[in-house]
Design a protein around this motif. Structure first.
Motif, PDB file in Angstrom:
ATOM      1  N   ASN A 117     -14.954  31.920  49.974  1.00 52.00           N
ATOM      2  CA  ASN A 117     -15.287  32.672  48.768  1.00 52.00           C
ATOM      3  C   ASN A 117     -16.753  33.080  48.726  1.00 52.00           C
ATOM      4  O   ASN A 117     -17.096  34.106  48.130  1.00 52.00           O
ATOM      5  CB  ASN A 117     -14.912  31.889  47.514  1.00 52.00           C
ATOM      6  N   LEU A 118     -17.638  32.306  49.382  1.00 51.04           N
ATOM      7  CA  LEU A 118     -19.026  32.734  49.501  1.00 51.04           C
ATOM      8  C   LEU A 118     -19.106  34.009  50.345  1.00 51.04           C
ATOM      9  O   LEU A 118     -19.941  34.880  50.089  1.00 51.04           O
ATOM     10  CB  LEU A 118     -19.882  31.630  50.117  1.00 51.04           C
ATOM     11  N   THR A 119     -18.239  34.113  51.339  1.00 56.01           N
ATOM     12  CA  THR A 119     -18.146  35.345  52.129  1.00 56.01           C
ATOM     13  C   THR A 119     -17.874  36.538  51.218  1.00 56.01           C
ATOM     14  O   THR A 119     -18.517  37.590  51.336  1.00 56.01           O
ATOM     15  CB  THR A 119     -17.015  35.214  53.172  1.00 56.01           C
ATOM     16  N   ARG A 120     -16.942  36.385  50.304  1.00 52.47           N
ATOM     17  CA  ARG A 120     -16.598  37.491  49.396  1.00 52.47           C
ATOM     18  C   ARG A 120     -17.767  37.825  48.471  1.00 52.47           C
ATOM     19  O   ARG A 120     -18.027  38.996  48.170  1.00 52.47           O
ATOM     20  CB  ARG A 120     -15.353  37.122  48.585  1.00 52.47           C
ATOM     21  N   PHE A 121     -18.473  36.784  48.018  1.00 57.04           N
ATOM     22  CA  PHE A 121     -19.625  37.031  47.149  1.00 57.04           C
ATOM     23  C   PHE A 121     -20.671  37.869  47.871  1.00 57.04           C
ATOM     24  O   PHE A 121     -21.159  38.877  47.345  1.00 57.04           O
ATOM     25  CB  PHE A 121     -20.248  35.709  46.691  1.00 57.04           C
ATOM     26  N   PHE A 122     -21.056  37.433  49.074  1.00 56.40           N
ATOM     27  CA  PHE A 122     -22.089  38.166  49.805  1.00 56.40           C
ATOM     28  C   PHE A 122     -21.609  39.545  50.236  1.00 56.40           C
ATOM     29  O   PHE A 122     -22.405  40.487  50.324  1.00 56.40           O
ATOM     30  CB  PHE A 122     -22.573  37.356  51.006  1.00 56.40           C
ATOM     31  N   ALA A 123     -20.324  39.689  50.520  1.00 55.46           N
ATOM     32  CA  ALA A 123     -19.792  41.008  50.855  1.00 55.46           C
ATOM     33  C   ALA A 123     -19.982  41.967  49.683  1.00 55.46           C
ATOM     34  O   ALA A 123     -20.351  43.142  49.867  1.00 55.46           O
ATOM     35  CB  ALA A 123     -18.314  40.906  51.225  1.00 55.46           C
ATOM     36  N   ALA A 174     -15.663  47.693  63.484  1.00 51.53           N
ATOM     37  CA  ALA A 174     -15.273  47.102  62.196  1.00 51.53           C
ATOM     38  C   ALA A 174     -16.148  47.627  61.057  1.00 51.53           C
ATOM     39  O   ALA A 174     -16.331  46.940  60.050  1.00 51.53           O
ATOM     40  CB  ALA A 174     -15.362  45.583  62.270  1.00 51.53           C
ATOM     41  N   ARG A 175     -16.655  48.830  61.195  1.00 51.63           N
ATOM     42  CA  ARG A 175     -17.649  49.350  60.250  1.00 51.63           C
ATOM     43  C   ARG A 175     -17.122  49.490  58.817  1.00 51.63           C
ATOM     44  O   ARG A 175     -17.916  49.598  57.876  1.00 51.63           O
ATOM     45  CB  ARG A 175     -18.191  50.701  60.746  1.00 51.63           C
ATOM     46  N   TYR A 176     -15.789  49.446  58.614  1.00 54.10           N
ATOM     47  CA  TYR A 176     -15.232  49.539  57.259  1.00 54.10           C
ATOM     48  C   TYR A 176     -14.479  48.259  56.880  1.00 54.10           C
ATOM     49  O   TYR A 176     -13.640  48.261  56.008  1.00 54.10           O
ATOM     50  CB  TYR A 176     -14.310  50.756  57.160  1.00 54.10           C
ATOM     51  N   VAL A 177     -14.843  47.166  57.538  1.00 55.60           N
ATOM     52  CA  VAL A 177     -14.202  45.872  57.265  1.00 55.60           C
ATOM     53  C   VAL A 177     -15.232  44.940  56.664  1.00 55.60           C
ATOM     54  O   VAL A 177     -16.238  44.609  57.298  1.00 55.60           O
ATOM     55  CB  VAL A 177     -13.628  45.251  58.559  1.00 55.60           C
ATOM     56  N   THR A 178     -15.001  44.496  55.442  1.00 57.03           N
ATOM     57  CA  THR A 178     -15.896  43.518  54.821  1.00 57.03           C
ATOM     58  C   THR A 178     -15.135  42.715  53.770  1.00 57.03           C
ATOM     59  O   THR A 178     -14.119  43.164  53.226  1.00 57.03           O
ATOM     60  CB  THR A 178     -17.136  44.193  54.200  1.00 57.03           C
ATOM     61  N   GLY A 179     -15.616  41.504  53.518  1.00 63.12           N
ATOM     62  CA  GLY A 179     -14.999  40.627  52.531  1.00 63.12           C
ATOM     63  C   GLY A 179     -13.699  39.992  52.991  1.00 63.12           C
ATOM     64  O   GLY A 179     -12.946  39.441  52.186  1.00 63.12           O
ATOM     65  N   VAL A 180     -13.433  40.017  54.300  1.00 60.21           N
ATOM     66  CA  VAL A 180     -12.159  39.567  54.851  1.00 60.21           C
ATOM     67  C   VAL A 180     -12.251  38.131  55.356  1.00 60.21           C
ATOM     68  O   VAL A 180     -13.271  37.732  55.915  1.00 60.21           O
ATOM     69  CB  VAL A 180     -11.738  40.498  56.019  1.00 60.21           C
ATOM     70  N   ASN A 181     -11.189  37.361  55.159  1.00 60.08           N
ATOM     71  CA  ASN A 181     -11.021  36.098  55.867  1.00 60.08           C
ATOM     72  C   ASN A 181      -9.868  36.275  56.847  1.00 60.08           C
ATOM     73  O   ASN A 181      -8.727  36.494  56.442  1.00 60.08           O
ATOM     74  CB  ASN A 181     -10.717  34.946  54.911  1.00 60.08           C
ATOM     75  N   LEU A 182     -10.161  36.200  58.129  1.00 58.09           N
ATOM     76  CA  LEU A 182      -9.167  36.432  59.172  1.00 58.09           C
ATOM     77  C   LEU A 182      -8.789  35.116  59.844  1.00 58.09           C
ATOM     78  O   LEU A 182      -9.608  34.527  60.557  1.00 58.09           O
ATOM     79  CB  LEU A 182      -9.717  37.409  60.217  1.00 58.09           C
TER      80      LEU A 182
END
Length: 258
Positions: free
Chosen positions: A178-184, A241-249
């Motif tokens: 979820n910190l990934t999503r915040f920073f994204a 991946a220039r249009y990929v952000t906020g993802v957990n893969l």
């Protein structure tokens, strides 16, 4: 950009925390091979120098730097020195992890030490380098999480083997997602992407019974190896991946897809 060059890391300055450990050594080799100017950073800088020397013999550009992720002073010193030396940082791979807890009944101080590096330290280093990337107007941050941040443990995998399941790892890897999503969200308007990869079980000489049980829990019927994580990391760092952000893969052979 739609050709294979979009997957290249040539001319990109990439910081990989860790670099000699469980995931780190394979990541270091593959990121260097993809063309990155690679900086490895951890407390055990001596081990990183060995890796850097091995990769340099193969014609790759790899540097070793000291980093104590539990210390904001150390993080900021690394940031400033890299900016002075290279002028920019194009990518950060948050791979380093500290595992002071050895059992669920470990002293509370071990939990607190874990959080200092794996939660507070993760936030501090992501903010420090994310701010630099935001000022640059480009960058990619890849957090190395775990399926143990996504699901609870299957304790039947461990029965009778004397293996401990440690709770701090579940806590900080769950928070990482979820910190990934915040920073994204925070850095996205300034063209900085932030994503997370959640690897599954990695083979490192566990008991044969555990390996058999775990493999049977995946769709691909095996544990991960040194080559399985690098491709997704390179993809997320690259222009592909220039249009990929906020993802957990999840990179788990289908373990969490049941």
């Amino acid at each position: 950009m739609n050709d294979s060059s979009s997957f290249s890391l040539t001319d990109k300055v990439i910081l990989l925390t860790g670099g000699a450990g469980l995931y780190g050594r394979g990541l270091a080799a593959h990121l260097a091979r993809a063309g990155a100017t690679l900086i490895l950073a951890s407390r055990n800088v001596e081990a990183l120098h060995v890796v850097a020397a091995e990769e340099s013999k193969l014609g790759h550009t790899v540097h070793a730097r000291k980093l104590d992720q539990s210390s904001e002073t150390s993080i900021l010193q690394l940031r400033d020195s890299l900016m002075k030396e290279f002028g920019r940082v194009d990518g950060l791979v948050n791979n380093a992890v500290s595992r002071p807890m050895k059992s669920p009944n470990a002293p509370l101080a071990d939990w607190e030490a874990s959080m200092q590096t794996n939660a507070t330290g993760l936030f501090a280093i992501t903010r420090a380098f994310g701010d630099v990337m935001a000022e640059q107007g480009h960058g990619s941050i890849v957090n190395i999480g775990s399926i143990q941040g996504m699901v609870g443990p299957d304790l039947t995998l461990y029965e009778g083997l004397g293996l401990e399941v440690i709770p701090d790892y579940f806590f900080h890897k769950g928070g990482m997602i979820n910190l990934t999503r915040f920073f994204a969200a925070q850095y996205g308007p300034r063209s900085v992407r932030v994503n997370c990869l959640s690897p599954g079980g990695f083979f490192h000489q566990q008991p044969a019974t555990f390996v058999k049980r775990y493999a049977a829990s995946t769709f691909l019927r095996r544990m991960a190896d040194n080559d399985d994580l690098s491709g997704p990391v390179i993809f997320l760092l690259s222009e592909a991946a220039r249009y990929v952000t906020g993802v957990n893969l999840p990179v788990d052979g289908g373990y969490t897809a049941h």
